[in-house]
Enzyme design. Structure first.
Site, mmCIF file in Angstrom:
data_model
loop_
_atom_site.group_PDB
_atom_site.id
_atom_site.type_symbol
_atom_site.label_atom_id
_atom_site.label_comp_id
_atom_site.label_asym_id
_atom_site.label_seq_id
_atom_site.Cartn_x
_atom_site.Cartn_y
_atom_site.Cartn_z
ATOM 1 C CB SER A 146 -0.935 -0.052 1.214
ATOM 2 O OG SER A 146 -1.836 1.027 1.217
ATOM 3 C CE LYS A 164 -0.369 2.569 -3.661
ATOM 4 N NZ LYS A 164 0.208 1.297 -4.148
#
Length: 273
Positions: A146, A164
Site C-alpha cells: 500500500s 491505496k
C-alpha cells in the site's frame, strides 16, 4: 543486507511477486531469494521481470520471470499457473504492482483515475484472487504494498489515495474471510523510499522537492529499499504468525505530521512545469 534475521528463513518456500521487476518489489524478491525462497517475478515487461530473476540466479538463488498485466485477470492467472508448475504451491504472494502520476484532481481525466485504480486496487485483488487456488494448503501469506496515501490525504494524489485506501480495506476484509483457509493477509504502507522510480516521479525538482518531503518526516530521511524488504520478510516469516489483517506504516513517522509538506512539493513541481 541486514543481518538481524536467521539464515534460510524461507527455505523451501515459493514466493510470487507482482511488480517485482523493479523498485522495492525487486528488493523484496532479492531478499526472499537470499533467504531460500524460490521466487516467481511477474511484471508487464518480461524482459524486466526475467532480468530481475537472472540477477537472483547469478547470486545463487532460484527465480524466474513471467509476463502479465495485473489488470488482466485471465492473463495473470495463466502466468501464475506457469509459476505454480515451475516452483510448486505458493507460500507467499506479494501484490506490488502500482501506478502513479502527479496531478491536481481537476486535471485528472476519468481514464487517468481509472488506470491507477485498476493497477493498484483491482490489480491487488486480481493478484490475490488468482493466487488463491495455488496457495499451499493451510499455510500461506498474502502481502499487499500500500502507501501512506491510504490514510493521509495528499494534494495531487487523489487517485492514489483512493486506490491505496481500497487496498487497505481489501486486506482487512480478506483477513476475515480467508483466515479459516490458513491464509494470513497484511499490507505494508511505505512513505518515501530513496532511489526508486516512484520517488523520482514524486520529487521531480530534485533537492528542492526532497527538502519539502523531508520536512514532513520526523526522522528527516527517506526509507531505504532494504528497510521495506526487511519488514516484508518479517511479516512473511515464522516470526509474525499472529499478525493478521494489519496495515503497517513504514514512514519514519510521516503520518504523524501529515501530508502538507509532501503535497506542497507536488504542487510546486506542477507549477514549475
Amino acid at each position: 543486507m541486514a543481518d538481524v534475521f536467521k539464515d534460510g528463513l524461507l527455505r523451501g518456500q515459493h514466493a510470487l511477486i507482482t511488480g517485482g521487476g523493479s523498485g522495492i518489489n525487486r528488493r523484496i524478491a532479492e531478499r526472499f531469494a537470499a533467504q531460500g525462497a524460490a521466487v516467481s517475478i511477474v511484471g508487464r515487461s518480461l524482459e524486466r521481470a526475467e532480468g530481475a530473476a537472472e540477477a537472483i540466479r547469478a547470486a545463487g538463488g532460484q527465480a524466474r520471470g513471467f509476463s502479465a498485466d495485473v489488470r488482466d485477470f485471465d492473463v495473470l492467472a495463466t502466468s501464475f499457473g506457469q509459476a505454480h508448475a515451475n516452483f510448486g504451491p505458493v507460500d507467499i504472494c506479494v501484490a506490488g504492482a502500482a501506478g502513479n502520476f502527479v496531478a491536481e484532481a481537476e486535471n485528472i481525466s476519468s481514464n487517468g483515475f481509472k488506470t491507477v485504480v485498476d493497477i493498484d486496487l483491482v490489480g491487488t485483488w486480481n493478484t490475490f484472487r488468482a493466487a488463491l487456488t495455488l496457495l499451499r494448503a493451510g499455510r500461506a501469506n498474502l502481502l499487499a504494498i500500500s502507501a501512506v496515501q491510504s490514510v493521509m490525504p495528499m494534494a495531487a494524489q487523489a487517485h492514489v489515495c483512493a486506490a491505496k485506501a481500497g487496498i487497505d480495506m481489501l486486506v482487512r476484509t480478506l483477513s476475515i474471510e480467508w483466515a479459516a483457509r490458513g491464509v494470513r493477509c497484511n499490507a505494508i504502507a511505505p512513505g518515501p523510499v530513496a532511489n526508486t522510480e516512484g520517488m523520482r516521479r514524486l520529487a521531480p525538482e530534485g533537492d528542492t522537492s526532497w527538502a519539502h518531503v523531508l520536512a514532513g518526516i520526523p526522522m528527516a530521511r527517506a526509507a531505504d529499499a532494504d528497510e521495506i524488504a526487511d519488514l516484508a520478510l518479517f511479516l512473511c516469516s515464522g516470526a509474525a504468525p499472529y499478525i493478521h489483517g494489519t496495515v503497517i506504516a513504514i514512514d519514519g513517522g510521516q503520518t504523524n505530521l501529515g501530508s502538507l509538506p509532501f503535497g506542497a512539493a507536488l504542487l510546486e513541481s506542477l507549477r514549475d512545469r
